[in-house]
Design a protein around this motif. Structure first.
Motif, PDB file in Angstrom:
ATOM      1  N   GLY A  40      68.721  28.788  74.971  1.00  0.00           N
ATOM      2  CA  GLY A  40      67.919  27.577  75.088  1.00  0.00           C
ATOM      3  C   GLY A  40      67.628  27.011  73.723  1.00  0.00           C
ATOM      4  N   HIS A  41      66.793  27.710  72.961  1.00  0.00           N
ATOM      5  CA  HIS A  41      66.544  27.236  71.604  1.00  0.00           C
ATOM      6  C   HIS A  41      67.857  27.246  70.818  1.00  0.00           C
ATOM      7  N   THR A  42      68.612  28.328  70.980  1.00  0.00           N
ATOM      8  CA  THR A  42      69.982  28.430  70.480  1.00  0.00           C
ATOM      9  C   THR A  42      70.802  29.101  71.578  1.00  0.00           C
ATOM     10  N   PRO A  43      72.134  29.135  71.439  1.00  0.00           N
ATOM     11  CA  PRO A  43      72.955  29.710  72.515  1.00  0.00           C
ATOM     12  C   PRO A  43      72.673  31.167  72.837  1.00  0.00           C
ATOM     13  N   GLY A  44      72.099  31.904  71.877  1.00  0.00           N
ATOM     14  CA  GLY A  44      71.821  33.319  72.137  1.00  0.00           C
ATOM     15  C   GLY A  44      70.499  33.761  71.557  1.00  0.00           C
ATOM     16  N   HIS A  69      50.543  21.661  76.430  1.00  0.00           N
ATOM     17  CA  HIS A  69      51.592  20.848  77.055  1.00  0.00           C
ATOM     18  C   HIS A  69      52.907  21.627  76.989  1.00  0.00           C
ATOM     19  N   PRO A  70      53.062  22.669  77.790  1.00  0.00           N
ATOM     20  CA  PRO A  70      54.225  23.559  77.654  1.00  0.00           C
ATOM     21  C   PRO A  70      55.566  22.921  77.988  1.00  0.00           C
ATOM     22  N   ALA A  71      55.559  21.715  78.575  1.00  0.00           N
ATOM     23  CA  ALA A  71      56.818  21.037  78.866  1.00  0.00           C
ATOM     24  C   ALA A  71      57.402  20.357  77.633  1.00  0.00           C
ATOM     25  N   VAL A  72      56.650  20.342  76.539  1.00  0.00           N
ATOM     26  CA  VAL A  72      57.110  19.688  75.308  1.00  0.00           C
ATOM     27  C   VAL A  72      58.128  20.582  74.604  1.00  0.00           C
ATOM     28  N   THR A  73      59.267  20.003  74.270  1.00  0.00           N
ATOM     29  CA  THR A  73      60.304  20.723  73.533  1.00  0.00           C
ATOM     30  C   THR A  73      60.349  20.183  72.101  1.00  0.00           C
ATOM     31  N   ILE A  74      61.318  20.663  71.329  1.00  0.00           N
ATOM     32  CA  ILE A  74      61.409  20.233  69.931  1.00  0.00           C
ATOM     33  C   ILE A  74      62.866  19.940  69.598  1.00  0.00           C
ATOM     34  N   ASP A  75      63.060  19.097  68.632  1.00  0.00           N
ATOM     35  CA  ASP A  75      64.395  18.647  68.260  1.00  0.00           C
ATOM     36  C   ASP A  75      65.316  19.807  67.871  1.00  0.00           C
ATOM     37  N   PHE A  76      64.750  20.925  67.433  1.00  0.00           N
ATOM     38  CA  PHE A  76      65.565  22.078  67.049  1.00  0.00           C
ATOM     39  C   PHE A  76      66.181  22.792  68.253  1.00  0.00           C
ATOM     40  N   ASP A  77      65.682  22.551  69.472  1.00  0.00           N
ATOM     41  CA  ASP A  77      66.209  23.216  70.661  1.00  0.00           C
ATOM     42  C   ASP A  77      67.614  22.691  70.977  1.00  0.00           C
ATOM     43  N   SER A  78      68.585  23.596  71.102  1.00  0.00           N
ATOM     44  CA  SER A  78      69.948  23.154  71.412  1.00  0.00           C
ATOM     45  C   SER A  78      70.105  22.795  72.878  1.00  0.00           C
ATOM     46  N   ALA A  79      69.340  23.436  73.755  1.00  0.00           N
ATOM     47  CA  ALA A  79      69.371  23.151  75.194  1.00  0.00           C
ATOM     48  C   ALA A  79      67.926  23.099  75.676  1.00  0.00           C
ATOM     49  N   LYS A 108      66.165  22.071  78.260  1.00  0.00           N
ATOM     50  CA  LYS A 108      65.767  22.517  79.599  1.00  0.00           C
ATOM     51  C   LYS A 108      65.723  24.034  79.672  1.00  0.00           C
ATOM     52  N   GLU A 109      66.730  24.687  79.102  1.00  0.00           N
ATOM     53  CA  GLU A 109      66.754  26.147  79.104  1.00  0.00           C
ATOM     54  C   GLU A 109      65.653  26.712  78.211  1.00  0.00           C
ATOM     55  N   ALA A 110      65.392  26.064  77.075  1.00  0.00           N
ATOM     56  CA  ALA A 110      64.318  26.518  76.185  1.00  0.00           C
ATOM     57  C   ALA A 110      62.972  26.413  76.880  1.00  0.00           C
ATOM     58  N   LEU A 111      62.781  25.329  77.626  1.00  0.00           N
ATOM     59  CA  LEU A 111      61.536  25.133  78.368  1.00  0.00           C
ATOM     60  C   LEU A 111      61.348  26.213  79.425  1.00  0.00           C
ATOM     61  N   ALA A 112      62.411  26.494  80.179  1.00  0.00           N
ATOM     62  CA  ALA A 112      62.330  27.518  81.229  1.00  0.00           C
ATOM     63  C   ALA A 112      62.040  28.886  80.625  1.00  0.00           C
ATOM     64  N   GLU A 113      62.668  29.164  79.503  1.00  0.00           N
ATOM     65  CA  GLU A 113      62.462  30.464  78.845  1.00  0.00           C
ATOM     66  C   GLU A 113      61.016  30.607  78.361  1.00  0.00           C
TER      67      GLU A 113
END
Length: 315
Positions: free
Chosen positions: A219-223, A252-262, A264-269
């Motif tokens: 999510g944040h990265t591929p592995g 606001h746990p639904a907020v992601t960051i530009d560094f996340d490669s994926a 949606k997966e980072a959010l779920a994780e």
């Protein structure tokens, strides 16, 4: 007159002393940034690599700038946000295990303090037995390298295979030119260990040494991997970069960051990790939580509240 002269002399003396004290230079330094605590029979040392100001109002995704500003203001901070960069050292009694290594020179001039703080904490690089990398962004792997050589000559380095396969691939770098510096940093940092046969990637959720296991993710990265540390019924999960701006992303746990490669997966994780920590009450340690980056979570409304550890002396 004599009484007046004595009073004037006393006033002048006081003024001279006050002037002398006022002229003392401002030191503008802190103590070495490490924090130690016990987890069961394990000793855990949080070690800071420095801090740098990040423009989080433009980096965070899925939230308006106004809401970001309001969340930061509520916590008496603002963007650019002074952000901690932390690594964690676990002494199990038989192994010295380091999780992440700081940036060295790969993430700007304000970082690269890990090596000095490790020494101040009482350890030398040669003593480290194993190094577990959450992911291969430069601020987590840069410290592996010193003057082009392995900074930890006796250590085995481990990361999730999917992470290594992505960042150590020239083909992948060619497909993502905007991230070329990230690829080059990862390759430079890891290649000496690969060449020496000291890089040993893992797959899935496995125990790496007694009391420390990995939870594989993406999510944040591929592995991107998290590490679970357990001793005598106490538990700490080192979550890497599952959160960057606690004062926004906890509420606001639904907020992601530009560094996340994926994203949606980072959010779920993140949801999975935070729900588990809040439910069970164990400690988390975050690479970008305010130093020392250790604390608990509790559920609060639709989000979470982060409660930093209370300072405790080790006896």
């Amino acid at each position: 007159m004599k009484r007046l002269a004595l009073a004037s002399l006393a006033a002048a003396t006081v003024l001279a002393h006050a002037t002398s004290f006022a002229a003392a230079p401002q030191l503008k330094t802190n103590a070495p940034a490490f924090y130690r605590m016990m987890l069961g029979e394990f000793e855990v040392t949080a070690i800071n690599d420095g801090s740098t100001a990040l423009p989080v109002d433009t980096l965070l995704q899925g939230i308006s700038k106004a809401d970001i500003g309001a969340a930061l203001k509520k916590n008496f901070i603002a963007s650019p946000l002074e952000t901690s960069f932390n690594a964690f050292l676990i002494n199990t009694g038989s192994k010295l295990v380091l999780v992440d290594t700081g940036a060295a020179g790969l993430f700007g001039p304000n970082l690269g303090k890990f090596a000095a703080n490790l020494k101040a904490a009482g350890y030398a690089p040669e003593q480290i037995d194993e190094i577990y990398i959450t992911h291969m962004h430069p601020d987590h792997v840069g410290g592996l390298l010193l003057n082009g050589q392995s900074a930890f000559p006796n250590a085995i380095v481990r990361a999730q295979k999917q992470e290594a396969d992505y960042w150590l691939s020239a083909d992948n770098m060619a497909k993502a030119p905007a991230k070329a510096d990230y690829f080059k940093g990862a390759m430079a940092a890891l290649n000496p260990y690969v060449a020496a046969g000291k890089f040993k990637p893992f797959e899935g959720n496995v125990e790496l040494v007694p009391g420390i296991s990995t939870h594989a993710g993406k999510g944040h990265t591929p592995g991107h991997a998290t590490y679970v540390v357990e001793s005598k019924g106490q538990k700490l999960v080192l979550i890497g970069d599952l959160v960057h701006v606690a004062d926004v992303q906890m509420a606001h746990p639904a907020v992601t960051i530009d560094f996340d490669s994926a994203p949606k997966e980072a959010l779920a994780e993140r949801h999975q990790a935070f729900d588990a920590a809040a439910r069970a009450g164990y400690l988390i340690g975050g690479a970008h939580l305010a130093f020392p980056g250790l604390g608990h979570l509790r559920k609060e409304g639709k989000g979470y509240a982060y409660v930093p550890v209370n300072f405790t002396q080790i006896h």
